[in-house]
Enzyme design. Structure first.
Site, PDB file in Angstrom:
ATOM      1  N   CYS A  78       0.812  -1.220   0.000  1.00 29.27           N
ATOM      2  CA  CYS A  78       0.000   0.000   0.000  1.00 29.27           C
ATOM      3  C   CYS A  78       0.846   1.271   0.000  1.00 29.27           C
ATOM      4  CB  CYS A  78      -0.970   0.008   1.173  1.00 29.27           C
ATOM      5  SG  CYS A  78      -0.193  -0.090   2.804  1.00 29.27           S
ATOM      6  N   HIS A 112      -2.154   1.846   7.033  1.00 28.56           N
ATOM      7  CA  HIS A 112      -2.634   1.860   5.647  1.00 28.56           C
ATOM      8  C   HIS A 112      -2.579   3.292   5.140  1.00 28.56           C
ATOM      9  CE1 HIS A 112      -4.340   0.304   2.059  1.00 28.56           C
ATOM     10  NE2 HIS A 112      -5.480   0.948   2.162  1.00 28.56           N
ATOM     11  N   ASP A 157      -8.468   4.443  -3.570  1.00 25.25           N
ATOM     12  CA  ASP A 157      -7.472   3.493  -3.090  1.00 25.25           C
ATOM     13  C   ASP A 157      -7.020   2.642  -4.272  1.00 25.25           C
ATOM     14  OD1 ASP A 157      -5.992   1.453  -1.913  1.00 25.25           O
ATOM     15  OD2 ASP A 157      -7.186   1.476  -0.083  1.00 25.25           O
TER      16      ASP A 157
END
Length: 388
Positions: free
Chosen positions: A215, A242, A259
């Site tokens: 991520c 995250h 995302d």
């Protein structure tokens, strides 16, 4: 102005020209071809070289304008996130570098393809603005066709399973590219002996070549790509390990969640309701300021407050406000007011309760099942994640 500078400006003018013509329907009804774009770039470069005086910097809202650089300042604070906040704020200047944006447009982003896909998206979703459709096209392309999730890491020799054996010192080459942390993965087959070194790079220029990560790498490079195609971008940091992004939508008049790990756009409850992630602090950073956006991503705010133990809420707001004021100090009063109005509108949206949606109970797409479960991100129906 030398030819390199002229070429850099011409590339960015071309991207803006294609975007403007596509949105306004100007010119002939056919799509813009690569040769059209190349011709315009050449003409723009020649024009820029012919200008005797370099263009004066502006201080308007940041689309492709200069960076509002300011000296680093140490703000005394007892809040536990003080250093993290200032580090994340400083990182935002990277995404405004014209050389990186130009490289992304030249070597990575299929701009004409994305514009065509955005046009198709608008046909089926006319309520969206062009920026929203372009963002949708970008996040889907980035996840499916450009960047690869690292896990599970296969053996480079036999394609079998590997196990991480710990962190090792980077090689001279890895260190030169900014790889300060390196994971060592060894093949589970003792007779193979295959080894894979996974260096965790932060430099977007390096990531444009490696095209692999988790991520952190996803959100890092994707933030640059959002800026390269002309949208305003934010880097969103979550204390529970995250990160993701947001872009500003003139149509929706708010910052919109994206995302790239999940090919997700405008699904702010994907983590809380989808993954089942218990979160505390969620902070957003751009070149015009910093904002606590936690309530926009968390359903049960009273419970979240119990998890926020890094310091007082007043001190956190003070740090973020001072960063925002510093970022905007060179802007005109009109631009400052525009940004403040946007902040207020987004804050109002954050405070609204979010309606249940089809994402409830869905676990994350990226990562192995064991890894997702260990992080509390598998959701209630993670065996059937949503398709890309």
């Amino acid at each position: 102005m030398d030819p390199h500078q002229a070429n850099s400006i011409a590339i960015r003018l071309t991207a803006g020209w294609i975007s403007y013509c596509t949105r306004r329907g100007l010119g002939t009804p056919r799509r813009i071809s690569p040769s059209d774009a190349a011709s315009f770039s050449m003409l723009a470069a020649l024009f820029m070289i012919s200008i005797s005086q370099p263009p004066q910097p502006t201080t308007g809202l940041p689309s492709a304008g200069p960076i509002n650089r300011r000296p680093q300042q140490q703000i005394p604070s007892k809040h536990g996130l003080h250093d993290t906040i200032h580090r994340l704020d400083a990182d935002m200047d990277t995404y405004e570098r014209s050389d990186l944006q130009d490289l992304a447009l030249q070597d990575c982003i299929p701009l004409e393809q994305l514009h065509s896909q955005a046009e198709e998206i608008l046909k089926s979703s006319p309520s969206l603005g062009f920026e929203d459709a372009l963002a949708e096209a970008l996040v889907k392309w980035f996840k499916k066709d450009f960047f690869k999730w690292a896990d599970p890491i296969k053996c480079p020799r036999c394609e079998g399973k590997t196990t991480m054996r710990g962190m090792v010192e980077p090689t001279a080459e890895e260190r030169e590219k900014g790889g300060g942390r390196v994971e060592l993965h060894k093949c589970d087959n003792e007779g193979c002996g295959g080894v894979f070194r996974f260096a965790r790079y932060n430099d977007p220029k390096v990531l444009m070549k490696t095209r692999i990560g988790r991520c952190g790498e996803f959100a890092n490079l994707f933030c640059l790509f959002i800026r390269a195609i002309g949208l305003r971008a934010r880097y969103v940091w979550n204390a529970e390990d995250h990160v993701w992004n947001e872009y500003y939508s003139p149509t929706l008049k708010r910052w919109v969640h994206m995302d790239s790990c999940e090919a997700s756009r405008d699904e702010p409850m994907i983590y809380d309701r989808g993954w089942g992630k218990k979160m505390s602090y969620i902070l957003a950073f751009s070149i015009t300021g910093a904002q606590d956006v936690s309530r926009g991503y968390i359903q049960d705010w009273d419970e979240a407050l119990k998890r926020r133990k890094q310091g007082s809420e007043t001190e956190l707001k003070k740090i973020l406000d001072e960063i925002t004021q510093s970022r905007r100090r060179n802007l005109t009063p009109e631009d400052v007011k525009t940004l403040q109005d946007e902040d207020n509108a987004h804050e109002s949206w954050i405070l609204k309760s979010k309606e249940p949606s089809e994402i409830d109970g869905e676990g994350r797409i990226s990562g192995t099942q064991e890894w997702k479960e260990s992080r509390g991100e598998a959701g209630g129906t993670s065996a059937n994640p949503k398709p890309l």
